[in-house]
Design a protein around this motif. Structure first.
Motif, mmCIF file in Angstrom:
data_model
loop_
_atom_site.group_PDB
_atom_site.id
_atom_site.type_symbol
_atom_site.label_atom_id
_atom_site.label_comp_id
_atom_site.label_asym_id
_atom_site.label_seq_id
_atom_site.Cartn_x
_atom_site.Cartn_y
_atom_site.Cartn_z
ATOM 1 N N ILE A 140 28.105 20.374 32.768
ATOM 2 C CA ILE A 140 27.880 20.396 34.219
ATOM 3 C C ILE A 140 27.520 18.977 34.652
ATOM 4 C CG2 ILE A 140 26.431 21.294 36.073
ATOM 5 C CD1 ILE A 140 25.990 23.784 34.298
ATOM 6 N N ASP A 141 28.240 18.471 35.658
ATOM 7 C CA ASP A 141 27.945 17.144 36.190
ATOM 8 C C ASP A 141 26.822 17.260 37.205
ATOM 9 O OD1 ASP A 141 30.142 16.155 34.787
ATOM 10 O OD2 ASP A 141 31.491 16.489 36.465
ATOM 11 N N SER A 142 26.026 16.201 37.324
ATOM 12 C CA SER A 142 25.028 16.187 38.388
ATOM 13 C C SER A 142 24.804 14.760 38.850
ATOM 14 C CB SER A 142 23.709 16.801 37.912
ATOM 15 O OG SER A 142 23.097 15.985 36.944
ATOM 16 N N LEU A 143 24.684 14.619 40.137
ATOM 17 C CA LEU A 143 24.288 13.374 40.775
ATOM 18 C C LEU A 143 23.046 13.718 41.591
ATOM 19 C CD1 LEU A 143 27.811 12.273 41.869
ATOM 20 C CD2 LEU A 143 26.232 10.735 40.717
ATOM 21 N N THR A 144 21.911 13.147 41.229
ATOM 22 C CA THR A 144 20.676 13.502 41.918
ATOM 23 C C THR A 144 19.869 12.252 42.245
ATOM 24 O OG1 THR A 144 19.587 13.836 39.776
ATOM 25 C CG2 THR A 144 20.428 15.792 40.876
ATOM 26 N N ILE A 145 19.123 12.319 43.332
ATOM 27 C CA ILE A 145 18.228 11.230 43.727
ATOM 28 C C ILE A 145 16.955 11.363 42.905
ATOM 29 C CG2 ILE A 145 16.896 10.241 45.618
ATOM 30 C CD1 ILE A 145 19.034 11.470 47.528
ATOM 31 N N ILE A 146 16.568 10.285 42.229
ATOM 32 C CA ILE A 146 15.348 10.363 41.415
ATOM 33 C C ILE A 146 14.214 9.511 41.989
ATOM 34 C CG2 ILE A 146 16.510 11.031 39.298
ATOM 35 C CD1 ILE A 146 16.383 8.167 38.344
ATOM 36 N N ARG A 147 14.509 8.692 43.006
ATOM 37 C CA ARG A 147 13.455 7.981 43.721
ATOM 38 C C ARG A 147 13.857 7.943 45.179
ATOM 39 N NH1 ARG A 147 12.673 1.991 42.794
ATOM 40 N NH2 ARG A 147 12.272 1.572 44.960
ATOM 41 N N ASP A 148 12.985 8.353 46.064
ATOM 42 C CA ASP A 148 13.434 8.576 47.439
ATOM 43 C C ASP A 148 12.471 8.058 48.502
ATOM 44 O OD1 ASP A 148 11.406 10.382 47.177
ATOM 45 O OD2 ASP A 148 12.621 12.139 47.614
ATOM 46 N N LYS A 149 12.065 6.810 48.434
ATOM 47 C CA LYS A 149 11.155 6.258 49.445
ATOM 48 C C LYS A 149 11.919 5.450 50.491
ATOM 49 C CE LYS A 149 7.207 6.273 46.455
ATOM 50 N NZ LYS A 149 6.048 5.625 45.944
ATOM 51 N N ALA A 150 13.134 5.890 50.833
ATOM 52 C CA ALA A 150 13.970 5.114 51.743
ATOM 53 C C ALA A 150 13.947 5.626 53.165
ATOM 54 C CB ALA A 150 15.404 5.111 51.227
ATOM 55 N N GLY A 151 13.404 6.766 53.413
ATOM 56 C CA GLY A 151 13.424 7.337 54.753
ATOM 57 C C GLY A 151 14.361 8.535 54.793
ATOM 58 N N GLU A 152 13.975 9.514 55.612
ATOM 59 C CA GLU A 152 14.664 10.805 55.646
ATOM 60 C C GLU A 152 16.163 10.704 55.947
ATOM 61 O OE1 GLU A 152 15.033 14.626 54.827
ATOM 62 O OE2 GLU A 152 13.133 13.565 54.638
ATOM 63 N N ALA A 153 16.564 9.875 56.902
ATOM 64 C CA ALA A 153 17.982 9.782 57.276
ATOM 65 C C ALA A 153 18.826 9.274 56.111
ATOM 66 C CB ALA A 153 18.157 8.868 58.492
ATOM 67 N N PHE A 185 30.533 15.120 46.199
ATOM 68 C CA PHE A 185 31.220 14.231 45.256
ATOM 69 C C PHE A 185 32.198 15.035 44.398
ATOM 70 C CE2 PHE A 185 31.807 10.869 42.188
ATOM 71 C CZ PHE A 185 31.691 9.738 42.981
ATOM 72 N N PRO A 186 33.380 14.480 44.131
ATOM 73 C CA PRO A 186 34.361 15.224 43.332
ATOM 74 C C PRO A 186 33.907 15.407 41.887
ATOM 75 C CG PRO A 186 35.137 12.990 43.747
ATOM 76 C CD PRO A 186 33.873 13.168 44.533
ATOM 77 N N GLN A 187 34.489 16.396 41.240
ATOM 78 C CA GLN A 187 34.210 16.644 39.821
ATOM 79 C C GLN A 187 34.645 15.437 39.003
ATOM 80 O OE1 GLN A 187 34.420 20.396 38.467
ATOM 81 N NE2 GLN A 187 34.445 19.887 36.323
ATOM 82 N N LEU A 188 33.846 15.097 38.016
ATOM 83 C CA LEU A 188 34.144 13.941 37.169
ATOM 84 C C LEU A 188 35.027 14.335 35.993
ATOM 85 C CD1 LEU A 188 30.558 12.425 37.040
ATOM 86 C CD2 LEU A 188 32.452 11.653 38.460
ATOM 87 N N LYS A 189 35.791 13.354 35.512
ATOM 88 C CA LYS A 189 36.583 13.576 34.294
ATOM 89 C C LYS A 189 35.621 13.790 33.133
ATOM 90 C CE LYS A 189 40.593 10.985 35.664
ATOM 91 N NZ LYS A 189 41.864 10.623 35.137
ATOM 92 N N LYS A 190 36.036 14.610 32.204
ATOM 93 C CA LYS A 190 35.204 14.923 31.035
ATOM 94 C C LYS A 190 35.739 14.188 29.806
ATOM 95 C CE LYS A 190 32.966 18.524 32.950
ATOM 96 N NZ LYS A 190 32.405 17.952 34.134
ATOM 97 N N PHE A 191 34.857 13.493 29.107
ATOM 98 C CA PHE A 191 35.198 12.868 27.830
ATOM 99 C C PHE A 191 34.802 13.857 26.741
ATOM 100 C CE2 PHE A 191 34.654 10.458 24.011
ATOM 101 C CZ PHE A 191 35.602 9.445 24.090
ATOM 102 N N TYR A 192 35.776 14.264 25.938
ATOM 103 C CA TYR A 192 35.518 15.241 24.874
ATOM 104 C C TYR A 192 35.339 14.533 23.538
ATOM 105 C CZ TYR A 192 36.496 19.199 27.864
ATOM 106 O OH TYR A 192 36.419 20.136 28.857
ATOM 107 N N ALA A 193 34.324 14.954 22.809
ATOM 108 C CA ALA A 193 34.067 14.485 21.451
ATOM 109 C C ALA A 193 33.832 15.717 20.589
ATOM 110 C CB ALA A 193 32.849 13.570 21.413
ATOM 111 N N ARG A 194 34.633 15.856 19.553
ATOM 112 C CA ARG A 194 34.562 17.021 18.648
ATOM 113 C C ARG A 194 34.674 18.336 19.408
ATOM 114 N NH1 ARG A 194 29.580 14.356 15.776
ATOM 115 N NH2 ARG A 194 30.668 12.619 14.837
ATOM 116 N N GLY A 195 35.553 18.356 20.412
ATOM 117 C CA GLY A 195 35.865 19.580 21.131
ATOM 118 C C GLY A 195 34.917 19.958 22.256
ATOM 119 N N LYS A 196 33.871 19.161 22.491
ATOM 120 C CA LYS A 196 32.905 19.487 23.538
ATOM 121 C C LYS A 196 32.757 18.306 24.486
ATOM 122 C CE LYS A 196 30.302 22.618 20.654
ATOM 123 N NZ LYS A 196 29.159 22.810 19.821
#
Length: 165
Positions: free
Chosen positions: A107-120, A132-143
């Motif tokens: 599961i991809d996630s893009l999240t804000i981890i510091r947010d002291k910039a103002g509500e807008a 944001f669009p789904q990201l390409k997946k890099f597979y290693a050993r089938g996962k």
């Protein structure tokens, strides 16, 4: 062999139980933290007390039919800036900074981890991240490989001018 095992003949490695990873082809991804290396193909051999139990071959990398967005940080950052709607944001007296975490894998996630910039600014960036669009997946050993990056999004008058061209 003679010195270590006191024999010329090959010896069965009954003392070994575990997995052997055999890489094939060119190295296609390198992670300096942890020194992970991923090659085009890989064979995983499961061994129990010197006996081969199973052998599985994998093709590593992004699958040819994956139509997702490139998952490299530079492409993601550029796309985040491209998607910001500056008309939704108030004028700036000074720059505002937010830190974003990007995680890839099952599961991809893009999240804000510091947010002291103002509500807008937080609201606009969250809208961009949610759409944001789904990201390409890099597979290693089938996962899908789990990776994490953090990057800074800077709201500034200079960025606003660049995006309005």
């Amino acid at each position: 062999m003679k010195e270590f095992f006191q024999t010329q003949a090959p010896s069965k490695a009954i003392w070994f139980t575990g997995q052997l990873f055999i890489q094939h082809g060119k190295m296609i991804k390198y992670n300096h933290i942890g020194f992970d290396r991923y090659f085009q193909e890989e064979t995983v051999v499961e061994i129990e007390q010197g006996n081969i139990i199973s052998e599985e071959r994998f093709v590593n990398g992004i699958r040819p039919d994956d139509s997702g967005f490139p998952n490299d940080p530079d492409s993601v950052i550029a796309e985040v800036y491209r998607r910001i709607n500056w008309e939704n944001l108030p004028e700036l007296s000074k720059e505002k900074k937010l830190i974003v975490s990007l995680k890839t894998g099952e599961i991809d996630s893009l999240t804000i981890i510091r947010d002291k910039a103002g509500e807008a600014y937080i609201k606009e960036l969250q809208t961009v991240l949610n759409q944001f669009p789904q990201l390409k997946k890099f597979y290693a050993r089938g996962k899908p490989l789990e990776e994490a990056y953090s990057f800074q999004v800077i709201f500034s008058n200079e960025r606003r001018r660049k995006s309005n061209r």
